[in-house]
Design a protein around this motif. Structure first.
Motif, PDB file in Angstrom:
ATOM      1  N   ARG A  35       0.868  -1.175   0.000  1.00  0.00           N
ATOM      2  CA  ARG A  35       0.000   0.000   0.000  1.00  0.00           C
ATOM      3  C   ARG A  35       0.912   1.233   0.000  1.00  0.00           C
ATOM      4  N   ALA A  36       0.597   2.190  -0.881  1.00  0.00           N
ATOM      5  CA  ALA A  36       1.357   3.441  -0.907  1.00  0.00           C
ATOM      6  C   ALA A  36       0.364   4.598  -0.938  1.00  0.00           C
ATOM      7  N   SER A  37       0.825   5.792  -0.583  1.00  0.00           N
ATOM      8  CA  SER A  37      -0.105   6.925  -0.529  1.00  0.00           C
ATOM      9  C   SER A  37      -0.451   7.423  -1.935  1.00  0.00           C
ATOM     10  N   LEU A  38       0.373   7.059  -2.904  1.00  0.00           N
ATOM     11  CA  LEU A  38       0.042   7.331  -4.314  1.00  0.00           C
ATOM     12  C   LEU A  38      -0.020   5.992  -5.040  1.00  0.00           C
ATOM     13  N   PHE A  39      -0.670   5.962  -6.203  1.00  0.00           N
ATOM     14  CA  PHE A  39      -0.666   4.723  -6.989  1.00  0.00           C
ATOM     15  C   PHE A  39       0.777   4.346  -7.321  1.00  0.00           C
ATOM     16  N   ASN A  40       1.113   3.095  -7.181  1.00  0.00           N
ATOM     17  CA  ASN A  40       2.492   2.680  -7.492  1.00  0.00           C
ATOM     18  C   ASN A  40       2.507   1.520  -8.482  1.00  0.00           C
ATOM     19  N   THR A  41       1.490   1.499  -9.359  1.00  0.00           N
ATOM     20  CA  THR A  41       1.374   0.373 -10.300  1.00  0.00           C
ATOM     21  C   THR A  41       1.665   0.792 -11.745  1.00  0.00           C
ATOM     22  N   GLU A  42       2.349   1.951 -11.884  1.00  0.00           N
ATOM     23  CA  GLU A  42       2.560   2.497 -13.229  1.00  0.00           C
ATOM     24  C   GLU A  42       3.175   1.471 -14.192  1.00  0.00           C
ATOM     25  N   ARG A  43       4.117   0.657 -13.664  1.00  0.00           N
ATOM     26  CA  ARG A  43       4.827  -0.280 -14.548  1.00  0.00           C
ATOM     27  C   ARG A  43       3.950  -1.444 -15.031  1.00  0.00           C
ATOM     28  N   ILE A  44       2.843  -1.705 -14.321  1.00  0.00           N
ATOM     29  CA  ILE A  44       2.003  -2.854 -14.729  1.00  0.00           C
ATOM     30  C   ILE A  44       0.589  -2.439 -15.113  1.00  0.00           C
TER      31      ILE A  44
END
Ligand code: NAP
Ligand code: GDP
Length: 382
Positions: A35-44
């Protein structure tokens, strides 16, 4: 029936390429993301499907390698045929600032995965790949480094990974687990984290070319790395788990290059020649020559006049803040075992890698949305 893979660290560089590779092979891929405070799925994001979609082949779970209950629950629910344990605090420099956390995630985290498989009685079903690293060789005891070369770790990251390596071997021997280490030398790509040296360079060179940044400050320019392309290296991970017997493999190109030469190659890729002068902290690189045709083709005519005015100026300097308390000076791997037993060969040369990264970063820097988001370029970021 599709095979089921679980990837820890799916939001990272290797996780993204591996997920894509396995989905293409028909796997159902589960991934653990923090879980992160911003989206961290940019690569997928390009692989993501809503869970409501029928035959959804990418499923994400919130989790963390420091949380055994959570890992055990996810592994129990997913019942994976293969686990790729890629999650780690992977940046050597920051491991000196966060040594305890690094030991917990990168060392004990491996134990948590192995122990979950054992406690859930999944040993006969589940194969495990552990993301080990050439950083284990540290102060190298042999050149080139191979599976039998003694380890001499030189950072909290490498010491934590040493535990991960040996606990994987121990669980293999003690409980007959299909658990293997890939000892991967540095591998890079357009998806590489922005703080790692290759990506820092390709981003900065692109920005300098477009007049968005005057110069870039680096650390030790003389260390040497054996750089491959992440796409080739995730293929090796897959091959490791397809073997009948578990084992440990070095994955490397066998070519080593200084940071200085990598910087020259990145500039040359877009038609710019730089010359290094001076020594130690006073070393700089000066823009010496522009091949205008190449520059126009790779960067674009609108940027030419501005860069021409910079001939003779400094574009690279050294800042000791990027030095490490203990450095790994030379890495060069001998992947003969992987070449013969896994039939693995890298497809990308270093030239191909530089080209791929420069093309991608020039394009990225041109995107106005990206510029707006990242306009406040601060040195301390990387
Ligand atoms: P990366 O881009 O830094 O990705 C690391 C991944 O681990 C990210 O998804 C990150 O999540 C996740 N992660 C970090 N701490 C975690 C925790 N406590 N719990 C759960 N997930 C966590 O690294 P990479 O280059 O893909 O490398 C993959 C693995 O191979 C790492 O274990 C690395 O140490 C190892 N390795 C890499 C290289 C290389 O040259 N790339 C060479 C040898 C070995 P966030 O996205 O939320 O940060
Ligand atoms: P590592 O091999 O996992 O530590 O990968 P990095 O890409 O972070 O660093 C590779 C080498 O580049 C190390 O020897 C660093 O000391 C060297 N280096 C020189 N300047 C820099 C810099 O500005 N940033 C980073 N990350 N590394 C640098």
């Amino acid at each position: 029936m599709s095979k089921v893979a679980l990837i820890t660290g799916i939001t990272g560089q290797d996780g993204a390429y591996l997920a894509e590779y396995l989905i293409e092979k028909g796997y159902v891929v589960h991934g653990i993301k923090r879980r992160a405070s911003l989206f961290n799925t940019e690569r997928i994001d390009h692989l993501y499907q809503d869970p409501q979609v029928e035959n959804c082949n990418l499923i994400l779970h919130y989790g963390d390698l420091t949380d055994s209950l959570n890992l055990t629950r996810i592994i129990g629910e997913v019942q994976p045929d293969e686990i790729y344990n890629l999650a780690a605090m992977s940046y050597v420099k920051v491991s000196f600032d966060t040594p305890e956390y690094t030991a917990n995630a990168d060392g004990l985290g491996v134990l948590r995965v192995l122990e979950a498989v054992r406690l859930l009685n999944l040993i006969p079903k589940t194969r495990i790949y552990q993301a080990s690293t050439s950083e284990l060789y540290g102060l190298v005891q042999e050149v080139p480094q191979k599976e039998t070369t003694p380890f001499y770790p030189r950072s909290p990251y490498a010491v934590a990974k040493l535990y991960g390596y040996w606990i994987t071997v121990n669980y293999r021997e003690a409980y007959k687990m299909h658990a293997s280490n890939g000892i991967l030398f540095n591998h890079e790509s357009p998806l590489r984290g922005e703080m790692f040296v290759t990506r820092k360079v390709t981003r900065a060179v692109s920005r300098i070319a477009m007049g968005m940044q005057k110069e870039v400050y680096m650390g030790n320019l003389s260390s040497k790395r054996d750089w491959g392309h992440a796409k080739d290296y995730v293929r090796a991970m897959y091959l490791v788990l397809q073997q009948d017997q578990p084992d440990d493999y070095v994955i490397a190109t066998g070519v080593t290059t200084t940071i200085r030469d990598f910087i020259k190659m990145a500039f040359a890729e877009i038609g710019l020649e730089v010359i290094f002068k001076g020594e130690d902290v006073n070393e700089v690189a000066v823009l010496n020559f522009i091949d205008e045709n190449v520059f126009i083709e790779k960067v674009g005519e609108p940027y030419l006049e501005k860069i021409k005015k910079r001939i003779g100026e400094i574009v690279v300097g050294v800042d000791p803040q990027y030095f490490r308390p203990t450095e790994v000076d030379l890495l060069i791997g001998d992947a003969s075992k992987a070449r013969t037993q896994l039939n693995w060969e890298p497809e990308y040369s270093l030239d191909d890698l530089v080209k791929d990264m420069m093309e991608s970063d020039v394009k990225l820097m041109k995107k106005e949305s990206y510029l707006k988001k990242r306009i406040l370029f601060k040195k301390w970021w990387i």
